[in-house]
Design a protein around this motif. Structure first.
Motif, PDB file in Angstrom:
ATOM      1  N   ALA A  45      -5.678  -2.917   6.476  1.00 48.68           N
ATOM      2  CA  ALA A  45      -5.277  -1.539   6.175  1.00 48.68           C
ATOM      3  C   ALA A  45      -5.542  -0.640   7.380  1.00 48.68           C
ATOM      4  O   ALA A  45      -6.609  -0.714   7.992  1.00 48.68           O
ATOM      5  CB  ALA A  45      -6.046  -1.027   4.965  1.00 48.68           C
ATOM      6  N   ASP A  71      -7.272  -3.708  -0.731  1.00 53.92           N
ATOM      7  CA  ASP A  71      -6.428  -2.942   0.184  1.00 53.92           C
ATOM      8  C   ASP A  71      -6.770  -1.468   0.005  1.00 53.92           C
ATOM      9  O   ASP A  71      -7.556  -1.116  -0.877  1.00 53.92           O
ATOM     10  CB  ASP A  71      -4.944  -3.213  -0.095  1.00 53.92           C
ATOM     11  N   ASN A  85      -7.100  -6.281   4.040  1.00 57.23           N
ATOM     12  CA  ASN A  85      -5.705  -6.634   4.302  1.00 57.23           C
ATOM     13  C   ASN A  85      -5.152  -5.896   5.514  1.00 57.23           C
ATOM     14  O   ASN A  85      -3.984  -5.516   5.559  1.00 57.23           O
ATOM     15  CB  ASN A  85      -4.849  -6.345   3.062  1.00 57.23           C
ATOM     16  N   ARG A 111       0.805  -1.220   0.000  1.00 57.18           N
ATOM     17  CA  ARG A 111       0.000   0.000   0.000  1.00 57.18           C
ATOM     18  C   ARG A 111       0.843   1.277   0.000  1.00 57.18           C
ATOM     19  O   ARG A 111       0.443   2.286  -0.600  1.00 57.18           O
ATOM     20  CB  ARG A 111      -1.005   0.007   1.149  1.00 57.18           C
TER      21      ARG A 111
END
Length: 444
Positions: A383, A310, A381, A184
């Motif tokens: 985040a 994500d 995920n 990310r």
């Protein structure tokens, strides 16, 4: 209403909350309170309790997050009834009608950000000045959020509930298959500072696009995300409509139509059945993602995509969406309504609403509370959405709002851009259609 989501949250709670949010955002027909209607109480019920009515649209989540129950336990002499009207396009005309007649109003009325300027500039005398309410602190709120509901004379008619700070949601697995970075931080860096870089990343993605999945879902979504990062969009500071010549609008229009021309977009209209089905079938790799969009993606993409989505930072800080709570002067239980509205929008309650319903706080004082600061979403995920959206909210510009912001925006996306994406019209033809529709709407 599009709103449309901690280390202190269990995985099950997070998924349940986001799923509930996603389902509620589009169904929006559930009643958050008891079976009463706005303005139905005569001041009290048969048990001698004071009935405070709340008029809302969509699912604002106060009941789902347990806030109504918590408040009535703290104040056993109070009963809360909520009347839900959906969509906001149906709710708002009714609110204006009730304001005009001075009757039929709830003790508390929600106002969507696309309508707040018109209410503030033309109806401010019909609302209580909540800046003077006990316990309300201007500094607790984002400056730009506070200013949106503040009239020229300094009267603040609404307290912010949520905001829609911007990010980009992306399919990590599709990025990997297309040879793009998937981490990310690296993804955020791909387009940092410029929406054009986002399209450039899309062109790289398209060279190896896996399984026929488009880079982004909708030109309309991209348009809304891009214009939401500018101070002056549809109106200038004097209140003059500038949508025909606005640099922000023209730049966003070019981005959106360029994305369509390059076949980077799936050509969908957001929040429709085809869009929902495309999420379920994995037909696009990215979407412009204000905080409330997370619930939509989780709901319609489904469990099979857990951990594959994500969240990265948007190219530029922006805000898309948000609501306010206001108290009409004609409220039957005005004093109690002010107390409830103040309590519901306090930082502590906004943090609870975020934890339970994923509604991102407009109270910046909530950002340091653990429910927000440490928030992560397993579906995405893990985040760190608390950090990502807090930063975006703090950095978003103060937008100049006008009375017909919601109408103008909708005509650009649902008239102009849809003609380009779904009817094969040129960018110029779509632009002319949007301008003509807006001119008619504003009697220009």
């Amino acid at each position: 209403m599009r709103r449309d989501t901690g280390s202190h949250r269990s995985t099950a709670v997070v998924l349940a909350a986001v799923a509930a949010l996603g389902a509620g955002l589009l169904s929006g027909c559930a009643d958050d309170g008891d079976d009463g209607s706005a303005g139905s109480s005569g001041g009290g019920d048969s048990k001698g309790k004071t009935v405070v009515t709340v008029g809302t649209y969509g699912v604002m989540g106060f009941k789902q997050a347990g806030l109504y129950d918590e408040y009535t336990k703290l104040h056993p002499d109070i009963k809360i009834e909520e009347n839900v009207i959906d969509p906001a396009s149906n709710y708002y005309p009714q609110l204006l009608t009730h304001l005009g007649s001075g009757s039929g109003l709830a003790d508390i009325q929600a106002v969507e950000v696309g309508n707040i300027n018109e209410v503030t500039t033309t109806q401010a005398d019909k609302f209580v000045d909540l800046s003077k309410a006990d316990g309300v602190k201007k500094e607790n709120f984002l400056d730009w959020k506070w200013s949106q509901a503040t009239a020229k004379d300094g009267k603040t008619i609404g307290l912010g509930t949520d905001v829609g700070p911007m990010a980009i949601c992306y399919r990590k697995d599709l990025f990997q298959q297309a040879g793009l970075p998937a981490d990310r931080d690296a993804v955020s860096e791909l387009w940092a500072g410029d929406w054009q870089k986002y399209l450039d990343a899309g062109k790289d993605y398209a060279k190896k696009a896996p399984g026929g999945a488009a880079f982004l879902d909708s030109a309309g979504g991209l348009f809304n995300a891009a214009v939401s990062g500018s101070s002056e969009v549809y109106y200038d500071k004097s209140g003059k409509p500038i949508y025909k010549d606005s640099p922000a609008v023209k730049k966003a229009w070019k981005l959106a139509t360029d994305a369509s021309a390059a076949k980077l977009s799936a050509g969908l209209q957001e929040f429709t059945k085809p869009w929902q089905q495309a999420l379920a079938n994995g037909k696009f790799a990215t979407a412009s993602c204000p905080a409330w969009m997370l619930g939509q993606i989780k709901e319609y993409a489904g469990d099979k995509y857990t951990g594959k989505w994500d969240v990265a930072a948007a190219p530029k800080p922006a805000n898309w969406g948000g609501s306010f709570l206001s108290v009409p002067q004609a409220a039957k239980n005005k004093d109690e309504a002010v107390k409830l509205a103040t309590w519901l929008t306090a930082p502590e309650q906004q943090a609870k609403l975020f934890e339970k319903q994923a509604s991102f706080p407009s109270a910046q004082a909530a950002y340091d509370l653990p429910q927000v600061a440490d928030a992560k979403l397993p579906y995405f995920n893990n985040a760190p959405i608390g950090k990502i959206f807090s930063q975006a909210a703090k950095d978003s510009p103060t937008q100049v709002l006008g009375p017909k912001d919601a109408v103008i925006k909708q005509n650009f996306t649902d008239v102009g851009l849809l003609q380009v994406e779904q009817q094969g019209k040129s960018a110029g033809e779509g632009w002319k259609a949007a301008i003509k529709t807006n001119d008619n709407a504003l009697d220009q």
